[in-house]
Every structure is written in structure tokens, then in C-alpha cells.
Design an enzyme around this catalytic site. Sequence first.
Site, PDB file in Angstrom:
ATOM      1  N   CYS A  54      40.070  41.063  31.110  1.00  0.00           N
ATOM      2  CA  CYS A  54      38.648  40.720  31.203  1.00  0.00           C
ATOM      3  C   CYS A  54      37.845  42.002  31.450  1.00  0.00           C
ATOM      4  CB  CYS A  54      38.409  39.734  32.342  1.00  0.00           C
ATOM      5  SG  CYS A  54      36.682  39.179  32.450  1.00  0.00           S
ATOM      6  N   ASP A  89      35.556  42.328  33.431  1.00  0.00           N
ATOM      7  CA  ASP A  89      35.149  42.350  34.845  1.00  0.00           C
ATOM      8  C   ASP A  89      35.489  43.692  35.496  1.00  0.00           C
ATOM      9  OD1 ASP A  89      35.294  41.871  37.794  1.00  0.00           O
ATOM     10  OD2 ASP A  89      34.799  39.814  37.199  1.00  0.00           O
ATOM     11  N   ARG A 103      36.141  44.466  38.347  1.00  0.00           N
ATOM     12  CA  ARG A 103      37.114  44.441  39.442  1.00  0.00           C
ATOM     13  C   ARG A 103      38.558  44.373  38.971  1.00  0.00           C
ATOM     14  NH1 ARG A 103      34.312  39.287  41.942  1.00  0.00           N
ATOM     15  NH2 ARG A 103      34.338  38.892  39.689  1.00  0.00           N
ATOM     16  N   HIS A 140      41.922  36.600  35.373  1.00  0.00           N
ATOM     17  CA  HIS A 140      41.769  36.780  36.823  1.00  0.00           C
ATOM     18  C   HIS A 140      41.028  35.594  37.422  1.00  0.00           C
ATOM     19  CE1 HIS A 140      37.412  37.918  36.866  1.00  0.00           C
ATOM     20  NE2 HIS A 140      37.686  38.148  35.594  1.00  0.00           N
ATOM     21  N   CYS A 177      36.857  34.332  37.617  1.00  0.00           N
ATOM     22  CA  CYS A 177      36.281  34.875  36.384  1.00  0.00           C
ATOM     23  C   CYS A 177      34.934  34.202  36.081  1.00  0.00           C
ATOM     24  CB  CYS A 177      37.251  34.673  35.220  1.00  0.00           C
ATOM     25  SG  CYS A 177      36.667  35.388  33.669  1.00  0.00           S
TER      26      CYS A 177
HETATM   27 CO    CO Z   1      36.477  37.625  34.073  1.00  0.00          CO
END
Ligand code: CO
Length: 210
Positions: free
Chosen positions: A43, A45, A47, A99, A102
Site C-alpha cells: 500500500c 500508506d 507507514r 496492512h 488501511c
Molecule cells: Co493502506
Amino acid sequence: MEISYRKLIDGNRRFSMSKKFDDPEYFKKLSLGQKPDYLWIGCSDSRVPANEVTNTESGEIFVHRNIANLVVHTDMNLLSVLEYAVKYLEVKHVIICGHYGCGGVKAAMGNDFHGFLDNWLRNIKDVYHKHHLELDTIESLDKRADRLTELNVVEQVRNLAKTTIVQETWKKRPLHLHGWVYGINNGLIKDLSVIHDGTEDIEAIYRLNV
Ligand code: CO
């Protein structure tokens, strides 16, 4: 504003110095070429950085990231990354890593309008629809999102197995597909054990006689 972006350049100078301090040949060796064993599809993302969460170095993982780690069979970007990684870099493992928490998965579970993005999230809605009998029984929205996150990873591994690129490779050599979910709250990866090692792992209609 300026200070915030300067931070990245300053950080880069420290990174470069510290690597050279540990190994004066570090960048010289990297510049010779790459031979990663893994392709990571994760992803976007901020993090979930592939190298950081797996404690690996530059050169070890070839990476593709998009919102909610999707494998869409018309996505030229993903298919090009996959073909290059599998055919030319000859990676041995392809990992889909979702994750918990999400934002893409959560957004797909609701009915809010996000505009263009909803066309992308539609793929996750299809995963929900396919598994709605199981998902609808989970009362807690957070737990339901967690389960959808896992099911989404499983479906994306299946989507990988259905591509011409993976099926062509399976005729020639082993290629292992993995489905993982990373926990933002504890930093740990959960292996969903959805390893697909050959065309016998996918439904007959998707098998190609390559
Ligand atoms: Co995500």
C-alpha cells in the site's frame, strides 16, 4: 514549509555519510546493478515502507505500491513492474502486503463519494461483495475492516496468479506468491499462508495453456 522539505535533503546527506562510514564501498557496489529476490506489492500508506518494516537494505526488494495494494489486470504500471521483476530480475518471490487500518479498505466499506478514487476502490468493493456472507456477520466495523483487509490480500494474490506473466513463468521455473498483512499498531507482519505455487492453485477457468 521550506524547513519541512529541507529536512529530507539534510536527512539524505546523513544517510549517505553513515552508509559510507559503515562501508566505504556501499554505493559503489550498489551501482554495479540490482539482483533482488523479492517483488513487494504494498500500500502507498506512508507507514508501511517495504525496506524499513522488513529490515532490508537497498537492492534487496523491488517495489510497487498503490492504494490498498491492488492487482488490477488492466493496470499497465503494475503489469510492467511485474514483468520486469519476474522476467528480467528473476525474483523468486512476489509478496502482496496489505496492512490493518488501511484507509483505502475503510473507504471502500462505506458509501461516501470520493470522486475518481471510487473507481479504484471499486475493486475492494468487489472483494467485499464476493465475501459478504462472512463479512456481514462481523459486527465491529474495525474487525470487519481487518477481515476485509485480509480477504483483499488473498484476492490480490489470486489476481496475480491469473496474470499471463505469472502463468508463463510457472511453465519455466518456480515462483512463489505470498499474502501478508502488516500491523501498524505492533510493527509485525502476519503471513496469511495463501501461497500460490502453480496453476493448480487457481480456478480452472483462469488457467492458460501457455
Ligand atoms: Co493502506
